[in-house]
Design an enzyme around this catalytic site. Sequence first.
Site, PDB file in Angstrom:
ATOM      1  N   SER A  47      -2.695  61.239  24.128  1.00 49.66           N
ATOM      2  CA  SER A  47      -2.151  61.443  25.487  1.00 49.66           C
ATOM      3  C   SER A  47      -2.609  60.269  26.246  1.00 49.66           C
ATOM      4  O   SER A  47      -3.397  59.285  25.946  1.00 49.66           O
ATOM      5  CB  SER A  47      -2.956  62.569  26.153  1.00 49.66           C
ATOM      6  OG  SER A  47      -2.988  63.735  25.245  1.00 49.66           O
TER       7      SER A  47
HETATM    8  N1  SAH Z   1      -5.956  65.857  22.808  1.00 42.79           N
HETATM    9  C1  SAH Z   1      -5.536  65.056  21.716  1.00 42.79           C
HETATM   10  C2  SAH Z   1      -3.896  64.621  21.788  1.00 42.79           C
HETATM   11  C3  SAH Z   1      -3.300  66.034  21.037  1.00 42.79           C
HETATM   12  S1  SAH Z   1      -1.714  65.835  20.781  1.00 42.79           S
HETATM   13  C4  SAH Z   1      -6.134  63.569  21.859  1.00 42.79           C
HETATM   14  O1  SAH Z   1      -7.016  63.296  22.887  1.00 42.79           O
HETATM   15  O2  SAH Z   1      -5.841  62.596  20.877  1.00 42.79           O
HETATM   16  C5  SAH Z   1      -1.475  67.397  20.375  1.00 42.79           C
HETATM   17  C6  SAH Z   1      -2.102  67.951  19.034  1.00 42.79           C
HETATM   18  O3  SAH Z   1      -2.203  69.543  19.190  1.00 42.79           O
HETATM   19  C7  SAH Z   1      -1.737  67.638  17.911  1.00 42.79           C
HETATM   20  O4  SAH Z   1      -2.631  66.907  16.987  1.00 42.79           O
HETATM   21  C8  SAH Z   1      -1.290  68.798  17.056  1.00 42.79           C
HETATM   22  O5  SAH Z   1      -1.424  69.066  15.703  1.00 42.79           O
HETATM   23  C9  SAH Z   1      -2.223  69.860  17.541  1.00 42.79           C
HETATM   24  N2  SAH Z   1      -1.480  71.141  17.766  1.00 42.79           N
HETATM   25  C10 SAH Z   1      -0.307  71.531  17.861  1.00 42.79           C
HETATM   26  N3  SAH Z   1      -0.186  73.087  17.681  1.00 42.79           N
HETATM   27  C11 SAH Z   1      -1.384  73.425  17.360  1.00 42.79           C
HETATM   28  C12 SAH Z   1      -2.100  74.751  16.972  1.00 42.79           C
HETATM   29  N4  SAH Z   1      -1.298  75.792  17.105  1.00 42.79           N
HETATM   30  N5  SAH Z   1      -3.387  74.806  16.802  1.00 42.79           N
HETATM   31  C13 SAH Z   1      -4.125  73.581  16.728  1.00 42.79           C
HETATM   32  N6  SAH Z   1      -3.646  72.507  16.936  1.00 42.79           N
HETATM   33  C14 SAH Z   1      -2.197  72.435  17.393  1.00 42.79           C
END
Ligand code: SAH
Length: 217
Positions: free
Chosen positions: A65
């Site tokens: 992000s």
């Molecule tokens: N917080 C992260 C950015 C997240 S991007 C950072 O600091 O870099 C969103 C993430 O959510 C992705 O890695 C994706 O794989 C995860 N995601 C999406 N759906 C999900 C689910 N149902 N359970 C766990 N993770 C999930």
Amino acid sequence: MTEGHDDPAERKMRFLFQLRSRGVTDPRVLASMEKIDRGLFVRGQFADRAYEDTPLPIPCGQTISQPSVVGLMTQSLQPGPRDTVLEIGTGSGYQAAILSGLCRRVYTVDRHRRLVTEAEAIFRQLGLHNITAQVADGSRGLPDQAPFDRILVTAAAEDPPGPLLAQLKIGGIMVVPVGQSDAVQTLIRVTRTETGYDYDELRQVRFVPLVEGLGPT
Ligand code: SAH
């Protein structure tokens, strides 16, 4: 490019200035973001852009992000030093690392094993021993460790997932982007009260979707 552009101290000052100018004002959040080097969480061709206020690609087709959004979400969550926090969407691990210094324990889950493994290596390298990362479908929460004081969802859901609402303590706060995945979403803050849930709309954001089930890798 100005002289001294790559000087780490100057780079850090610019990074923090950018955060403040975009509304990240909580001194504890700024201190945590000063301490954790975002450059460790961005690899490959985008590494040289790690200090810009922009989201960047990470493996598995996901994104780290935008720093100001990490800061704003963290300050909206109001984590306290005794809190247990659940983060859904480990991704690069950057958001979990920022939370690590602001609460007692962070549980973070991602549906992609590769992301969890790579983030864990960085947490070890930084000595962030209060983070537990695991592969799980975060739309179900983490029932074994529930309830949580704070829940931060870093992927967009159409509605706040029911299991996550149920795993929030009374008085607890959840911050979650809601809306369709291909459109602008609304970041909301949900506060659990004795009798129900209060909802506040915070701002417009854009996140990758919360996808049910585990990833292929
Ligand atoms: N917080 C992260 C950015 C997240 S991007 C950072 O600091 O870099 C969103 C993430 O959510 C992705 O890695 C994706 O794989 C995860 N995601 C999406 N759906 C999900 C689910 N149902 N359970 C766990 N993770 C999930």
